[in-house]
Design an enzyme around this catalytic site. Structure first.
Site, PDB file in Angstrom:
ATOM      1  N   SER A 214       0.849  -1.191   0.000  1.00 57.07           N
ATOM      2  CA  SER A 214       0.000   0.000   0.000  1.00 57.07           C
ATOM      3  C   SER A 214       0.884   1.240   0.000  1.00 57.07           C
ATOM      4  CB  SER A 214      -0.893  -0.005   1.244  1.00 57.07           C
ATOM      5  OG  SER A 214      -1.632   1.188   1.292  1.00 57.07           O
TER       6      SER A 214
ATOM      7  N   HIS B 205      -0.687  -0.837  -4.606  1.00 59.51           N
ATOM      8  CA  HIS B 205      -2.029  -0.459  -4.162  1.00 59.51           C
ATOM      9  C   HIS B 205      -2.065   1.039  -3.892  1.00 59.51           C
ATOM     10  CE1 HIS B 205      -6.003  -1.437  -2.524  1.00 59.51           C
ATOM     11  NE2 HIS B 205      -5.757  -0.574  -1.557  1.00 59.51           N
TER      12      HIS B 205
ATOM     13  N   ASP C   3      -4.295   4.207  -2.674  1.00 56.73           N
ATOM     14  CA  ASP C   3      -5.487   4.594  -1.922  1.00 56.73           C
ATOM     15  C   ASP C   3      -5.915   6.009  -2.285  1.00 56.73           C
ATOM     16  OD1 ASP C   3      -6.163   2.369  -0.169  1.00 56.73           O
ATOM     17  OD2 ASP C   3      -4.192   2.682   0.716  1.00 56.73           O
TER      18      ASP C   3
ATOM     19  N   MET D  99      -8.553   8.755  -1.627  1.00 54.02           N
ATOM     20  CA  MET D  99      -9.566   9.167  -0.646  1.00 54.02           C
ATOM     21  C   MET D  99      -9.941  10.622  -0.888  1.00 54.02           C
ATOM     22  SD  MET D  99      -7.862   7.574   2.801  1.00 54.02           S
ATOM     23  CE  MET D  99      -6.920   6.046   2.765  1.00 54.02           C
TER      24      MET D  99
ATOM     25  N   HIS E 218      -7.810   1.906  -5.256  1.00 50.12           N
ATOM     26  CA  HIS E 218      -8.943   1.703  -4.334  1.00 50.12           C
ATOM     27  C   HIS E 218      -9.562   3.061  -4.054  1.00 50.12           C
ATOM     28  CE1 HIS E 218     -10.220   0.678   0.080  1.00 50.12           C
ATOM     29  NE2 HIS E 218     -11.267   0.835  -0.713  1.00 50.12           N
TER      30      HIS E 218
ATOM     31  N   MET F  79     -11.949   5.415  -2.256  1.00 50.03           N
ATOM     32  CA  MET F  79     -12.781   5.697  -1.090  1.00 50.03           C
ATOM     33  C   MET F  79     -13.349   7.093  -1.308  1.00 50.03           C
ATOM     34  SD  MET F  79     -10.126   4.011   1.568  1.00 50.03           S
ATOM     35  CE  MET F  79      -8.844   3.946   0.313  1.00 50.03           C
TER      36      MET F  79
ATOM     37  N   MET G 293     -12.482  -5.068   3.257  1.00 53.45           N
ATOM     38  CA  MET G 293     -11.714  -4.243   4.191  1.00 53.45           C
ATOM     39  C   MET G 293     -11.631  -4.972   5.543  1.00 53.45           C
ATOM     40  SD  MET G 293     -10.526  -1.656   2.645  1.00 53.45           S
ATOM     41  CE  MET G 293      -9.830  -0.821   4.072  1.00 53.45           C
TER      42      MET G 293
ATOM     43  N   ASP H 126      -7.476  -5.944   2.863  1.00 50.14           N
ATOM     44  CA  ASP H 126      -6.724  -4.707   3.074  1.00 50.14           C
ATOM     45  C   ASP H 126      -6.970  -4.206   4.489  1.00 50.14           C
ATOM     46  OD1 ASP H 126      -5.560  -2.203   3.013  1.00 50.14           O
ATOM     47  OD2 ASP H 126      -6.877  -1.385   1.459  1.00 50.14           O
TER      48      ASP H 126
END
Length: 223
Positions: A8, A33, A35, A37, A66, A68, A140, A174
């Site tokens: 990550s 990965h 993230d 957000m 990913h 979010m 998650m 994750d």
């Protein structure tokens, strides 16, 4: 349904993202990965399409994004143009339009992933996978939003339910994954492992990546 270890990048040094990405690949990472957000769906604000685009110029690696975010549909086109490889969106943010989101992601040339928070019943994702448009389900194992949280073992029942129903699906986990928790995830049937602080904080990240891959492969051979 091969083992895929995805460090990550939220745990990396963002000021040296290209070098950190290469370091992880040199250590044996399969995916990176990312993230994304938006500060709304989760309180934290991280990166977006411009950073993915910049990183893509430095690597041909699989960028496992990913999202979010409150409205995933808004991000499909920008991320496809930026060079994202996989686009995983939250079922909680797209209960009314998941079919549109997944079709648009697929048409854009990215792999389709759907994610569930720890409190969301696994049954919510069955219609999406049954539709044939979903390549990956991300469970998650912590509440999304911040790295470095403690693994929630109760989430493993979702992984088991998915694996028994979909033997060849990519199932990703994750949150709080590392040497002390990988066995639970591997035994439950997860084959894609996201790990942040356990990899980046390790004296020997390559050894941690190798250990996690071996755990998944051993569990797969035993089933």
């Amino acid at each position: 349904m091969s083992a895929k270890i995805a460090p990550s990048m939220l745990s990396s040094d963002f000021a040296n993202l290209a070098a950190e990405a290469q370091r992880m690949l040199d250590c044996g990472a399969d995916w990176l990965h990312m993230d994304i957000m938006d500060g709304h769906f989760v309180p934290n604000l991280t990166i977006g399409a411009p950073v993915i685009q910049s990183l893509r110029r430095h690597t041909s690696a699989y960028l496992d994004c990913h999202l979010m975010v409150t409205n995933p549909l808004d991000y499909v086109e920008p991320l496809a143009k930026a060079g994202a490889s996989g686009f995983t969106f939250h079922i909680e943010a797209s209960r009314d339009n998941w079919d549109r989101v997944s079709k648009k992601v697929k048409e854009s040339g990215m792999r389709v992933g759907v994610c569930l928070k720890p409190g969301t019943p696994v049954e919510e994702v069955f219609p999406l996978v049954d539709s044939g448009d979903v390549d990956l389900v991300l469970i998650m194992t912590v509440e999304p939003g911040f790295g470095g949280q403690k693994f929630i073992p109760e989430t493993m029942s979702k992984v088991k339910a998915l694996r028994s129903r979909y033997p060849s699906l990519d199932i990703e986990v994750d949150g709080g994954l590392g040497p002390s928790t990988i066995q639970q995830a591997a035994d439950a049937g997860a084959n894609c492992i996201v790990a942040g602080s356990s990899v980046f904080g390790a004296p020997d990240p390559a050894a941690v990546i190798s250990l996690m891959r071996n755990s998944v492969q051993t569990a797969q051979a035993a089933h």
